[in-house]
Design an enzyme around this catalytic site. Sequence first.
Site, PDB file in Angstrom:
ATOM      1  N   GLU A 285     -22.519  40.159 -15.498  1.00 28.43           N
ATOM      2  CA  GLU A 285     -23.075  41.166 -16.415  1.00 28.43           C
ATOM      3  C   GLU A 285     -23.324  42.518 -15.741  1.00 28.43           C
ATOM      4  O   GLU A 285     -24.447  43.023 -15.738  1.00 28.43           O
ATOM      5  CB  GLU A 285     -24.344  40.610 -17.058  1.00 28.43           C
ATOM      6  CG  GLU A 285     -24.065  39.348 -17.858  1.00 28.43           C
ATOM      7  CD  GLU A 285     -25.304  38.682 -18.446  1.00 28.43           C
ATOM      8  OE1 GLU A 285     -26.424  39.148 -18.164  1.00 28.43           O
ATOM      9  OE2 GLU A 285     -25.147  37.704 -19.173  1.00 28.43           O
TER      10      GLU A 285
ATOM     11  N   ASN B  69     -17.991  38.465 -14.955  1.00 30.23           N
ATOM     12  CA  ASN B  69     -18.381  37.804 -16.200  1.00 30.23           C
ATOM     13  C   ASN B  69     -19.341  38.701 -16.971  1.00 30.23           C
ATOM     14  O   ASN B  69     -20.246  39.301 -16.385  1.00 30.23           O
ATOM     15  CB  ASN B  69     -19.069  36.471 -15.854  1.00 30.23           C
ATOM     16  CG  ASN B  69     -19.327  35.585 -17.040  1.00 30.23           C
ATOM     17  OD1 ASN B  69     -18.404  35.237 -17.767  1.00 30.23           O
ATOM     18  ND2 ASN B  69     -20.578  35.185 -17.234  1.00 30.23           N
TER      19      ASN B  69
ATOM     20  N   HIS C 229     -21.088  34.822 -26.732  1.00 30.27           N
ATOM     21  CA  HIS C 229     -22.295  34.473 -27.474  1.00 30.27           C
ATOM     22  C   HIS C 229     -22.208  35.173 -28.834  1.00 30.27           C
ATOM     23  O   HIS C 229     -22.529  36.359 -28.959  1.00 30.27           O
ATOM     24  CB  HIS C 229     -23.542  34.927 -26.714  1.00 30.27           C
ATOM     25  CG  HIS C 229     -23.756  34.197 -25.423  1.00 30.27           C
ATOM     26  ND1 HIS C 229     -24.037  32.846 -25.380  1.00 30.27           N
ATOM     27  CD2 HIS C 229     -23.741  34.628 -24.137  1.00 30.27           C
ATOM     28  CE1 HIS C 229     -24.191  32.475 -24.111  1.00 30.27           C
ATOM     29  NE2 HIS C 229     -24.002  33.535 -23.345  1.00 30.27           N
TER      30      HIS C 229
ATOM     31  N   GLU D   9     -19.152  31.033 -22.039  1.00 30.33           N
ATOM     32  CA  GLU D   9     -20.495  30.628 -22.482  1.00 30.33           C
ATOM     33  C   GLU D   9     -20.572  30.555 -24.009  1.00 30.33           C
ATOM     34  O   GLU D   9     -21.544  30.982 -24.623  1.00 30.33           O
ATOM     35  CB  GLU D   9     -21.544  31.617 -21.948  1.00 30.33           C
ATOM     36  CG  GLU D   9     -21.526  31.747 -20.435  1.00 30.33           C
ATOM     37  CD  GLU D   9     -22.552  32.734 -19.897  1.00 30.33           C
ATOM     38  OE1 GLU D   9     -23.508  33.075 -20.632  1.00 30.33           O
ATOM     39  OE2 GLU D   9     -22.406  33.174 -18.741  1.00 30.33           O
TER      40      GLU D   9
ATOM     41  N   ASP E 270     -21.199  30.083 -27.745  1.00 34.80           N
ATOM     42  CA  ASP E 270     -22.032  29.514 -28.795  1.00 34.80           C
ATOM     43  C   ASP E 270     -21.972  30.457 -29.989  1.00 34.80           C
ATOM     44  O   ASP E 270     -21.478  31.581 -29.889  1.00 34.80           O
ATOM     45  CB  ASP E 270     -23.481  29.232 -28.344  1.00 34.80           C
ATOM     46  CG  ASP E 270     -24.147  30.381 -27.613  1.00 34.80           C
ATOM     47  OD1 ASP E 270     -23.878  31.552 -27.955  1.00 34.80           O
ATOM     48  OD2 ASP E 270     -24.957  30.120 -26.702  1.00 34.80           O
TER      49      ASP E 270
END
Length: 485
Positions: free
Chosen positions: A167, A208, A244, A272, A274
């Site tokens: 990040e 990432n 996300h 990641e 979701d």
Amino acid sequence: MAAQLRAANRRGRALAAFAVAAAGGLLAAATFGSGPAGAAGTTLRDLAEAKGSYFGTAVTQNDLNNSALTAVAGTQFDMVTPGNEMKWDTTESSANNFNFGPGDKIVSFAKSHSMRVRGHTLVWHSQLPSWVSSLPTAQVQAAMENHVTTQATHYKGQVYSWDVVNEPFNEDGSLRTSVFYNAMGSGYIADALRTARAADPNAKLYLNDYNIEGVNAKSDAMYQLVSSLKSQGVPIDGVGLEAHFIVGQVPSTMKANIQRFTALGLDVAITELDDRMQVPASAANLAQQATDYATVISNCLAVSGCVGVSQWGVGDADSWIPGAFSGYGAATMYDDNYQPKASYNSAVTALGGTAGSPSPSSSPSSSPSSSSSPSTPPSGAACKVSTQVSSWNTGLTENITVTNTGGSAVNGWSVKFTLPGGQTVSSAWNATVSPASGQVTATNLTYNAAIPAGGSTSFGFNANHTGNTAAATGFSLNGVACSIG
């Protein structure tokens, strides 16, 4: 976003097939017919591997105590990302004092189930111990290089890849201010990558970030950065798209975005995934979530160089979302009881498999009914309780194990306890828990009603907190006070 509470779980897979289906409860990792979970060709990992890809998940050390979670993780997934166990605040909480025990447990779990490991993460502005943040500028580079070298060397040959820098960007595409950027400027990223490559030449090295899944200012900045790094000969192998999402908001430019990164000779991974929604979940949102999962997986499979997809967490019960986004949840393919949802079936279909219909209890808004009336324990009944709490900014996860230390079986149980002030239960697993605060009662579900003499049962919950992260107290089993131990 993901920086707020990956600890909830963020949730991260003991494992042997978990055949509780015979009791009418949890489907053991969701098979499509008879036979054990993980039968050849029926799991996410088998389907992904058949296409030269992988399907992973994230777990934390605490998750390894949840047999329902690990049953699904060990059969369905073939890549593991440690939720918190390889972050700086865990691995080097004080200068040059390294603790790899928690991360080693995740690696051991992965090895025992033929899973690979995505190392997460070496350099990140969040979850940093205070000693790093307060370092004099002149000492930051040496501390960073020592941390990267020591950790990557410890796991040399044991991890598939590293999120070397996590990040690094603000939403407008500018580099995020951090202790590393303040001390070294943008050069800290190249330095971290070079240091990681020197420590473990065979691990794939990634940058990432979140909100870079589609074409936008932030993904443009990532594209420009990795292009520049490649042109300078800086070792970089891939870009991680965290993914996300909110239901219905998968970017239409996602496939094109993946293609432009792979055109640079880089791998792309969905790291990641979701897909959160307002809870209680509606049928429409669950259907949209299924569409979203299929879209993401199809986008990856359509581009050579998109190497795999990882979900953040195994099921809704261990997801970080409720603790990070008030009023949202139901973000994964498995519900609070680790039963498959419609999104699981759509993922299977996207991977080329044939999915069955999820059982009615797979809606996050429903759960298996509890037994009607817990029995009164026989004379001489006794119990012991152990608890484990994992907390983060405003949330926590507590796992509770109740052991029947009496001489007779308990058939139907009700465990009462007291939550510390400021804690409010947001979701639970392996029990029905109510009310959400104060004096709370956890009641068995249909598949775990019996506790034999000398046996135990476990349940747990996610909760929001206002600062007090202590464990629950005052436990009793069917009216009999329990000892703590």
